[in-house]
Motif scaffolding. Structure first.
Motif, mmCIF file in Angstrom:
data_model
loop_
_atom_site.group_PDB
_atom_site.id
_atom_site.type_symbol
_atom_site.label_atom_id
_atom_site.label_comp_id
_atom_site.label_asym_id
_atom_site.label_seq_id
_atom_site.Cartn_x
_atom_site.Cartn_y
_atom_site.Cartn_z
ATOM 1 N N TRP A 188 -6.736 4.359 1.639
ATOM 2 C CA TRP A 188 -5.673 3.148 2.023
ATOM 3 C C TRP A 188 -4.225 3.817 2.336
ATOM 4 O O TRP A 188 -3.953 3.306 3.579
ATOM 5 C CB TRP A 188 -5.655 2.153 0.909
ATOM 6 C CG TRP A 188 -4.902 0.923 1.258
ATOM 7 C CD1 TRP A 188 -4.590 0.237 2.481
ATOM 8 C CD2 TRP A 188 -4.591 -0.030 0.284
ATOM 9 N NE1 TRP A 188 -3.780 -0.970 2.217
ATOM 10 C CE2 TRP A 188 -3.753 -0.831 0.937
ATOM 11 C CE3 TRP A 188 -4.598 0.015 -1.178
ATOM 12 C CZ2 TRP A 188 -3.129 -1.839 0.061
ATOM 13 C CZ3 TRP A 188 -4.013 -0.942 -1.721
ATOM 14 C CH2 TRP A 188 -3.207 -1.977 -1.167
ATOM 15 N N PHE A 189 -3.923 4.487 1.627
ATOM 16 C CA PHE A 189 -2.442 4.981 1.860
ATOM 17 C C PHE A 189 -2.620 5.998 3.116
ATOM 18 O O PHE A 189 -1.318 6.030 3.958
ATOM 19 C CB PHE A 189 -2.111 5.779 0.720
ATOM 20 C CG PHE A 189 -1.132 4.777 -0.215
ATOM 21 C CD1 PHE A 189 0.159 4.852 0.000
ATOM 22 C CD2 PHE A 189 -1.758 4.232 -1.167
ATOM 23 C CE1 PHE A 189 1.057 3.876 -0.779
ATOM 24 C CE2 PHE A 189 -1.116 3.327 -1.809
ATOM 25 C CZ PHE A 189 0.264 3.294 -1.827
ATOM 26 N N VAL A 245 -8.286 -2.418 -4.689
ATOM 27 C CA VAL A 245 -7.481 -3.444 -5.529
ATOM 28 C C VAL A 245 -8.966 -3.699 -6.603
ATOM 29 O O VAL A 245 -8.552 -4.002 -7.636
ATOM 30 C CB VAL A 245 -7.133 -4.606 -4.723
ATOM 31 C CG1 VAL A 245 -6.839 -5.696 -5.634
ATOM 32 C CG2 VAL A 245 -6.008 -3.909 -3.945
ATOM 33 N N LEU A 246 -9.880 -3.958 -6.114
ATOM 34 C CA LEU A 246 -11.008 -4.398 -7.039
ATOM 35 C C LEU A 246 -11.351 -3.444 -8.040
ATOM 36 O O LEU A 246 -11.571 -3.896 -9.157
ATOM 37 C CB LEU A 246 -12.156 -5.078 -6.156
ATOM 38 C CG LEU A 246 -12.199 -6.332 -5.405
ATOM 39 C CD1 LEU A 246 -13.492 -6.329 -4.378
ATOM 40 C CD2 LEU A 246 -11.615 -7.380 -6.153
ATOM 41 N N LEU A 282 1.655 -2.945 -11.487
ATOM 42 C CA LEU A 282 1.183 -3.921 -10.868
ATOM 43 C C LEU A 282 2.039 -4.749 -10.004
ATOM 44 O O LEU A 282 1.688 -5.139 -9.028
ATOM 45 C CB LEU A 282 0.743 -4.997 -12.119
ATOM 46 C CG LEU A 282 -0.664 -4.653 -12.685
ATOM 47 C CD1 LEU A 282 -0.717 -5.701 -14.038
ATOM 48 C CD2 LEU A 282 -1.899 -4.553 -12.025
ATOM 49 N N ALA A 283 3.577 -4.756 -10.464
ATOM 50 C CA ALA A 283 4.292 -5.297 -9.394
ATOM 51 C C ALA A 283 4.470 -4.274 -8.297
ATOM 52 O O ALA A 283 4.743 -5.007 -7.186
ATOM 53 C CB ALA A 283 5.766 -4.921 -10.512
ATOM 54 N N ILE A 340 3.084 -3.399 -2.419
ATOM 55 C CA ILE A 340 2.057 -2.452 -1.419
ATOM 56 C C ILE A 340 1.259 -3.383 -0.603
ATOM 57 O O ILE A 340 0.978 -3.414 0.621
ATOM 58 C CB ILE A 340 1.159 -1.484 -2.334
ATOM 59 C CG1 ILE A 340 2.103 -0.506 -2.849
ATOM 60 C CG2 ILE A 340 0.121 -0.752 -1.388
ATOM 61 C CD1 ILE A 340 1.448 0.448 -3.935
ATOM 62 N N VAL A 341 0.502 -4.541 -1.342
ATOM 63 C CA VAL A 341 -0.037 -5.485 -0.581
ATOM 64 C C VAL A 341 0.639 -6.304 0.515
ATOM 65 O O VAL A 341 0.490 -6.373 1.403
ATOM 66 C CB VAL A 341 -1.002 -6.336 -1.735
ATOM 67 C CG1 VAL A 341 -1.413 -7.731 -0.989
ATOM 68 C CG2 VAL A 341 -1.861 -5.551 -2.448
ATOM 69 N N GLY A 342 1.855 -6.683 -0.181
ATOM 70 C CA GLY A 342 2.825 -7.049 0.762
ATOM 71 C C GLY A 342 3.268 -6.425 2.005
ATOM 72 O O GLY A 342 3.390 -6.749 3.207
ATOM 73 N N TYR A 343 3.328 -5.119 1.709
ATOM 74 C CA TYR A 343 3.548 -3.969 2.890
ATOM 75 C C TYR A 343 2.233 -4.102 3.742
ATOM 76 O O TYR A 343 2.625 -4.049 5.054
ATOM 77 C CB TYR A 343 3.747 -2.702 2.341
ATOM 78 C CG TYR A 343 4.262 -1.726 3.631
ATOM 79 C CD1 TYR A 343 5.604 -1.295 3.733
ATOM 80 C CD2 TYR A 343 3.272 -0.906 3.926
ATOM 81 C CE1 TYR A 343 5.827 -0.583 4.727
ATOM 82 C CE2 TYR A 343 3.570 0.052 4.823
ATOM 83 C CZ TYR A 343 4.751 0.131 5.264
ATOM 84 O OH TYR A 343 5.222 1.194 6.239
ATOM 85 N N HIS A 344 1.217 -4.043 3.342
ATOM 86 C CA HIS A 344 0.066 -4.046 4.245
ATOM 87 C C HIS A 344 0.054 -5.393 4.963
ATOM 88 O O HIS A 344 -0.328 -5.200 6.233
ATOM 89 C CB HIS A 344 -1.084 -4.047 3.201
ATOM 90 C CG HIS A 344 -2.467 -4.109 3.916
ATOM 91 N ND1 HIS A 344 -3.444 -2.833 4.072
ATOM 92 C CD2 HIS A 344 -3.046 -4.990 4.805
ATOM 93 C CE1 HIS A 344 -4.582 -2.923 4.748
ATOM 94 N NE2 HIS A 344 -4.411 -4.256 5.116
#
Length: 140
Positions: free
Chosen positions: A15-16, A60-61, A85-86, A91-95
């Motif tokens: 993912w990265f 994530v899962l 977790l924060a 990271i999800v927001g960046y995605h």
């Protein structure tokens, strides 16, 4: 548990790789004025974003499985997990932000320079370093 952890790491690394490369495509798109080249770059960005999303979901899962299913990071003395977790939310927001930017490029509404995208490209590096330090060092 070790199989879950191993696949979590594999999916995160994959993912990265996409999170590192997609903004580089945006740098080229922001500099490009040739419609044929822009079309090619947009196709690359579209496919990469879809692939990154497919990689993000199991990453994530599997992380949730380790947290909830095996209790990694639960209980007292695991403040590092709250920090992790924060950062995962960032990271999800960046995605997601990458997806918004892709739609703007597709609609011809990009207003940002290639310099912005060069700096934007550094964000996942910093986030990854912070997550790895939290997970390995467990400073709090």
């Amino acid at each position: 548990m070790l199989w879950v952890k191993a696949f979590h790491i594999v999916f995160i690394a994959s993912w990265f790789a996409g999170l590192f490369y997609l903004p580089r495509i945006y740098v080229n798109l922001a500099q490009q004025s040739d419609p044929a080249v822009q079309s090619c770059l947009l196709g690359m960005a579209r496919r990469l974003y879809r692939f990154m999303t497919l990689l993000a979901v199991p990453a994530v899962l599997l992380g949730l499985w380790l947290y909830v299913g095996y209790g990694i990071g639960l209980g007292p003395g695991n403040g590092w997990m709250h920090g992790k977790l924060a950062l995962v939310l960032l990271i999800v927001g960046y995605h997601h932000a990458c997806g918004v930017m892709l739609r703007k490029f597709e609609q011809g509404r990009n207003t940002r320079s290639h310099t912005f995208y060069r700096w934007f490209n550094e964000v996942p590096v910093l986030l990854l370093v912070l997550v790895v330090v939290l997970v390995v060092v467990k400073p709090f």
